[in-house]
Design a protein around this motif. Structure first.
Motif, PDB file in Angstrom:
ATOM      1  N   ALA A  26       0.841  -1.210   0.000  1.00  0.00           N
ATOM      2  CA  ALA A  26       0.000   0.000   0.000  1.00  0.00           C
ATOM      3  C   ALA A  26       0.867   1.247   0.000  1.00  0.00           C
ATOM      4  CB  ALA A  26      -0.906  -0.002   1.218  1.00  0.00           C
ATOM      5  N   ALA A  27       1.971   1.192   0.771  1.00  0.00           N
ATOM      6  CA  ALA A  27       2.862   2.349   0.842  1.00  0.00           C
ATOM      7  C   ALA A  27       3.462   2.652  -0.521  1.00  0.00           C
ATOM      8  CB  ALA A  27       3.966   2.102   1.868  1.00  0.00           C
ATOM      9  N   GLU A  28       3.784   1.616  -1.287  1.00  0.00           N
ATOM     10  CA  GLU A  28       4.321   1.842  -2.638  1.00  0.00           C
ATOM     11  C   GLU A  28       3.274   2.490  -3.530  1.00  0.00           C
ATOM     12  OE1 GLU A  28       7.668  -1.693  -2.889  1.00  0.00           O
ATOM     13  OE2 GLU A  28       6.285  -1.389  -4.571  1.00  0.00           O
ATOM     14  N   ASP A  29       2.025   2.001  -3.414  1.00  0.00           N
ATOM     15  CA  ASP A  29       0.945   2.610  -4.202  1.00  0.00           C
ATOM     16  C   ASP A  29       0.767   4.075  -3.847  1.00  0.00           C
ATOM     17  OD1 ASP A  29      -1.385  -0.224  -4.381  1.00  0.00           O
ATOM     18  OD2 ASP A  29       0.439   0.288  -5.507  1.00  0.00           O
ATOM     19  N   VAL A  30       0.821   4.363  -2.560  1.00  0.00           N
ATOM     20  CA  VAL A  30       0.658   5.754  -2.113  1.00  0.00           C
ATOM     21  C   VAL A  30       1.795   6.613  -2.661  1.00  0.00           C
ATOM     22  CG1 VAL A  30       0.729   7.267  -0.093  1.00  0.00           C
ATOM     23  CG2 VAL A  30      -0.713   5.243  -0.060  1.00  0.00           C
ATOM     24  N   ALA A  31       3.020   6.094  -2.588  1.00  0.00           N
ATOM     25  CA  ALA A  31       4.167   6.862  -3.092  1.00  0.00           C
ATOM     26  C   ALA A  31       4.003   7.152  -4.587  1.00  0.00           C
ATOM     27  CB  ALA A  31       5.464   6.096  -2.837  1.00  0.00           C
ATOM     28  N   GLN A  32       3.570   6.131  -5.301  1.00  0.00           N
ATOM     29  CA  GLN A  32       3.324   6.277  -6.742  1.00  0.00           C
ATOM     30  C   GLN A  32       2.333   7.412  -6.991  1.00  0.00           C
ATOM     31  OE1 GLN A  32       4.435   4.980  -9.697  1.00  0.00           O
ATOM     32  NE2 GLN A  32       3.089   3.246 -10.146  1.00  0.00           N
ATOM     33  N   GLU A  33       1.224   7.377  -6.237  1.00  0.00           N
ATOM     34  CA  GLU A  33       0.173   8.389  -6.392  1.00  0.00           C
ATOM     35  C   GLU A  33       0.685   9.785  -6.083  1.00  0.00           C
ATOM     36  OE1 GLU A  33      -3.510   6.699  -4.246  1.00  0.00           O
ATOM     37  OE2 GLU A  33      -3.941   8.838  -4.648  1.00  0.00           O
ATOM     38  N   VAL A  34       1.452   9.883  -5.002  1.00  0.00           N
ATOM     39  CA  VAL A  34       1.921  11.196  -4.554  1.00  0.00           C
ATOM     40  C   VAL A  34       2.846  11.829  -5.592  1.00  0.00           C
ATOM     41  CG1 VAL A  34       3.442  12.306  -2.858  1.00  0.00           C
ATOM     42  CG2 VAL A  34       1.605  10.808  -2.087  1.00  0.00           C
ATOM     43  N   PHE A  35       3.793  11.042  -6.108  1.00  0.00           N
ATOM     44  CA  PHE A  35       4.731  11.635  -7.063  1.00  0.00           C
ATOM     45  C   PHE A  35       4.096  11.852  -8.431  1.00  0.00           C
ATOM     46  CE2 PHE A  35       8.506  12.404  -4.745  1.00  0.00           C
ATOM     47  CZ  PHE A  35       8.460  11.533  -3.677  1.00  0.00           C
ATOM     48  N   ALA A  36       3.102  11.016  -8.787  1.00  0.00           N
ATOM     49  CA  ALA A  36       2.365  11.274 -10.028  1.00  0.00           C
ATOM     50  C   ALA A  36       1.596  12.584  -9.898  1.00  0.00           C
ATOM     51  CB  ALA A  36       1.411  10.116 -10.328  1.00  0.00           C
ATOM     52  N   GLN A  37       1.078  12.835  -8.705  1.00  0.00           N
ATOM     53  CA  GLN A  37       0.356  14.075  -8.455  1.00  0.00           C
ATOM     54  C   GLN A  37       1.298  15.278  -8.557  1.00  0.00           C
ATOM     55  OE1 GLN A  37      -2.832  14.906  -7.706  1.00  0.00           O
ATOM     56  NE2 GLN A  37      -2.924  16.161  -5.857  1.00  0.00           N
ATOM     57  N   LEU A  38       2.467  15.162  -7.957  1.00  0.00           N
ATOM     58  CA  LEU A  38       3.439  16.258  -8.011  1.00  0.00           C
ATOM     59  C   LEU A  38       3.801  16.586  -9.456  1.00  0.00           C
ATOM     60  CD1 LEU A  38       5.471  18.174  -6.557  1.00  0.00           C
ATOM     61  CD2 LEU A  38       7.119  16.307  -6.653  1.00  0.00           C
ATOM     62  N   TRP A  39       3.942  15.555 -10.265  1.00  0.00           N
ATOM     63  CA  TRP A  39       4.357  15.724 -11.657  1.00  0.00           C
ATOM     64  C   TRP A  39       3.221  16.253 -12.521  1.00  0.00           C
ATOM     65  CZ3 TRP A  39       8.181  16.346 -14.834  1.00  0.00           C
ATOM     66  CH2 TRP A  39       8.087  15.985 -16.173  1.00  0.00           C
ATOM     67  N   SER A  40       2.002  15.747 -12.316  1.00  0.00           N
ATOM     68  CA  SER A  40       0.914  16.125 -13.213  1.00  0.00           C
ATOM     69  C   SER A  40       0.172  17.374 -12.748  1.00  0.00           C
ATOM     70  CB  SER A  40      -0.073  14.962 -13.387  1.00  0.00           C
ATOM     71  OG  SER A  40      -0.669  14.657 -12.148  1.00  0.00           O
ATOM     72  N   ARG A  41       0.331  17.715 -11.474  1.00  0.00           N
ATOM     73  CA  ARG A  41      -0.305  18.954 -10.995  1.00  0.00           C
ATOM     74  C   ARG A  41       0.689  19.776 -10.197  1.00  0.00           C
ATOM     75  NH1 ARG A  41      -6.210  19.241  -8.515  1.00  0.00           N
ATOM     76  NH2 ARG A  41      -5.580  21.418  -8.594  1.00  0.00           N
ATOM     77  N   PRO A  42       1.769  20.201 -10.827  1.00  0.00           N
ATOM     78  CA  PRO A  42       2.808  20.913 -10.070  1.00  0.00           C
ATOM     79  C   PRO A  42       2.294  22.183  -9.408  1.00  0.00           C
ATOM     80  CG  PRO A  42       3.197  21.094 -12.437  1.00  0.00           C
ATOM     81  CD  PRO A  42       2.109  20.071 -12.251  1.00  0.00           C
ATOM     82  N   TYR A  43       1.249  22.807  -9.983  1.00  0.00           N
ATOM     83  CA  TYR A  43       0.751  24.040  -9.384  1.00  0.00           C
ATOM     84  C   TYR A  43      -0.063  23.808  -8.120  1.00  0.00           C
ATOM     85  CZ  TYR A  43       2.430  26.972 -13.149  1.00  0.00           C
ATOM     86  OH  TYR A  43       3.232  27.642 -14.017  1.00  0.00           O
TER      87      TYR A  43
END
Lengths: 202, 347
Positions: A54-71
């Motif tokens: 689950a922690a890996e999934d969360v990390a994936q989500e968090v960094f995808a969010q940072l990349w796709s919604r930097p603002y």
């Protein structure tokens, strides 16, 4: 740089530069952010979810969010470290609550179909602890932002309260007080849980 | 009563101060957020103070629950994490150096899109809202697209070599904005984005030699490489316009790209000033310097601007009187350069 709401603006050139590269599509900036904060994000997620996967999934989500919604991250308002830690915590709590709902539904189904009562794995005490931990992390996610920020830096990110004060641009006394207010509120949540539904099935 | 601020060895007064101090530290202590020197103060006090000991245990038990059971934490492999992120937002296409600023500027506007939901009608610049600003970019990029053999996305595009370019420019923008007004913002964005991708997909974006050939656009005969930079410049300035309208800080382009944009602006400014103007030594902070105007007379003045401020001046977002600058020497020569720079704005 003008500050927008009268609060002290702490200069964070490294965060601003990383944000700039993320905005303009530089993937190496994402790799760098992961190098700097991936460990923290996973540590937060693991504490909440108690699951490596689950922690890996969360990390994936968090960094995808940072990349796709930097603002969604504003370097004027706080550090990237704090922002990622808070986001990871929120996503991890969402994950656990989703799991809890599934478990409840599965138990209800079992009970309806086969008349099998609660068959959770592990000793009863571990189940209670897990549910109390979720209660705490949910309450943490709902604390006022200023308290949450100090808790994340002082606890998840391993800073001393003095270092947290410097990073947040607040006096040391304020950092201490916020930690105290926050932790007391969390302890209160255990003593006096907000949702009666927590008591059934435990 | 003397108070030396340090840990003295006086009696009862010291114990009260200690109690308050330690009590204030208990939460930080429970979180493990104390330096060793402060951490050492806590256990001795807990041994002699029941109320603090009770609170300390309560707080620590709470943190223990937050901790959870110990779990080893091997980090996710970096490549799967990156692949996942890139699936959500693809990286800009790999192009030659002269097209990289445009690729990045397009990525920069695309990065802003998630923040625009529900805010498309916010006024931005001229009489455009956010939707119309993107429609304008669709029209603005179209001139180069047509020149490079890409089909227009909006009916009515024409290549008219004889028309006054400023008229043609404004007319086409108005047409496209009106056309897009009848479509959703998402459709306009899709059209702009597809046209930008097509521009970046042409051989002209990848082959510097091919792109070295000149073409007349916007009244300027320049290499295609320079026209790509002009596209980048325009995309960035309008993204900045949108950001300001929404209260979002749009970072300036990466240094390397900013340098190329400045280079283009200086080149055009030099041409417009001509070889007879009183020479001014022009510099951007942290960057290069050029002599603008006559090269056969001694320099009459020196002028320094920040790269971003210079671009905003050329882009019509700063007035020549108020743009921050350092200058020495002949004020008229300096003013001449600033006013000519501001006159370049077509945005």
């Amino acid at each position: 740089m003008e500050s927008t709401d009268g609060t002290t603006s702490v200069q964070r050139p490294a965060d601003a530069e990383l944000h700039r590269r993320l905005v303009y599509g530089d993937e190496s900036a994402l790799a760098e952010a992961y190098g700097a904060y991936g460990g923290l994000v996973q540590a937060v997620a693991v504490r909440v979810t108690r699951s490596r996967a689950a922690a890996e999934d969360v990390a994936q989500e968090v960094f995808a969010q940072l990349w796709s919604r930097p603002y969604a991250f504003d370097a004027r308002r706080g550090s990237l470290r704090t922002w990622l830690s808070l986001l990871a915590h929120r996503r991890a709590v969402d994950w656990v609550r989703g799991e809890a709902r599934h478990r409840k539904d599965a138990r209800a189904d079992d009970l309806a179909l086969y008349g099998i009562p609660d068959a959770s794995p592990g000793p009863a005490e571990a189940v209670v602890d897990r549910e109390r931990a979720l209660l705490l992390h949910t309450a943490l996610a709902e604390l006022p932002q200023p308290q949450r920020e100090v808790v994340h830096l002082a606890y998840f990110a391993g800073r001393t309260y003095r270092q947290a004060a410097v990073e947040l641009g607040i006096p040391e006394g304020t950092a201490k007080t916020r930690l105290r207010t926050a932790l007391r509120a969390l302890a209160e949540t255990l003593a006096d849980p907000p949702d009666p539904a927590w008591e059934d099935g435990a | 009563m003397a108070h030396d601020g340090g840990r003295g060895t006086q009696g009862r007064g010291r114990a009260v101060t200690d109690h308050d101090d330690v009590r204030d530290l208990l939460a930080a202590w429970a979180f493990g957020a104390l330096e060793p020197a402060e951490e050492r103060l806590v256990p001795p006090h807990l041994a002699e103070c029941e109320s603090c000991a009770t609170e300390a245990e309560r707080l620590r038990a709470t943190v223990r629950l937050l901790d959870g059971p110990p779990l080893a934490e091997p980090p996710s492999p970096l490549d799967t994490l990156l692949t996942g992120a890139l699936r959500v937002r693809p990286a800009p296409p790999r192009v030659a150096r002269h097209a990289a600023p445009y690729a990045a500027a397009v990525a920069g506007l695309e990065a802003l899109l998630p923040e625009l939901a529900g805010r498309w009608s916010t006024p931005v610049v001229h009489d455009w809202d956010v939707h119309a600003t993107v429609a304008h970019l669709l029209a603005a990029d179209e001139h180069l697209a047509l020149r490079l053999g890409i089909d227009a996305r909006v009916p009515g595009a024409r290549i008219d070599e004889d028309a006054d370019w400023a008229d043609a420019w404004e007319r086409r923008t108005a047409e496209v904005i009106a056309h897009e007004h009848g479509r959703t913002p998402e459709e306009t964005v899709a059209a702009w984005s597809a046209q930008a991708a097509a521009l970046l997909g042409t051989p002209y974006a990848r082959d510097p030699e091919l792109a070295a050939g000149t073409t007349l656009l916007m009244g300027l005969r320049l290499p295609v490489t320079a026209h790509f930079l002009a596209r980048a410049f325009e995309a960035w300035i309008h993204t900045d316009d949108i950001g300001r309208a929404l209260g979002l800080a749009v970072p300036p382009p990466p240094e390397e790209h900013l340098g190329q944009l400045v280079g283009l602006a200086v080149r055009v400014l030099g041409t417009v000033l001509g070889a007879e103007a009183p020479p001014v030594l022009f510099a951007v902070r942290g960057g290069e310097e050029w002599v603008l105007g006559s090269h056969s007379d001694p320099v009459a003045a020196e002028l320094t601007l920040d790269a971003v401020d210079f671009c905003l001046l050329v882009g019509g977002r700063y007035a020549p009187d108020t743009v921050p600058r350092d200058s020495t020497g002949d004020a008229a020569a300096v003013r001449n350069v600033l006013e000519r720079a501001a006159s370049l704005s077509w945005l």
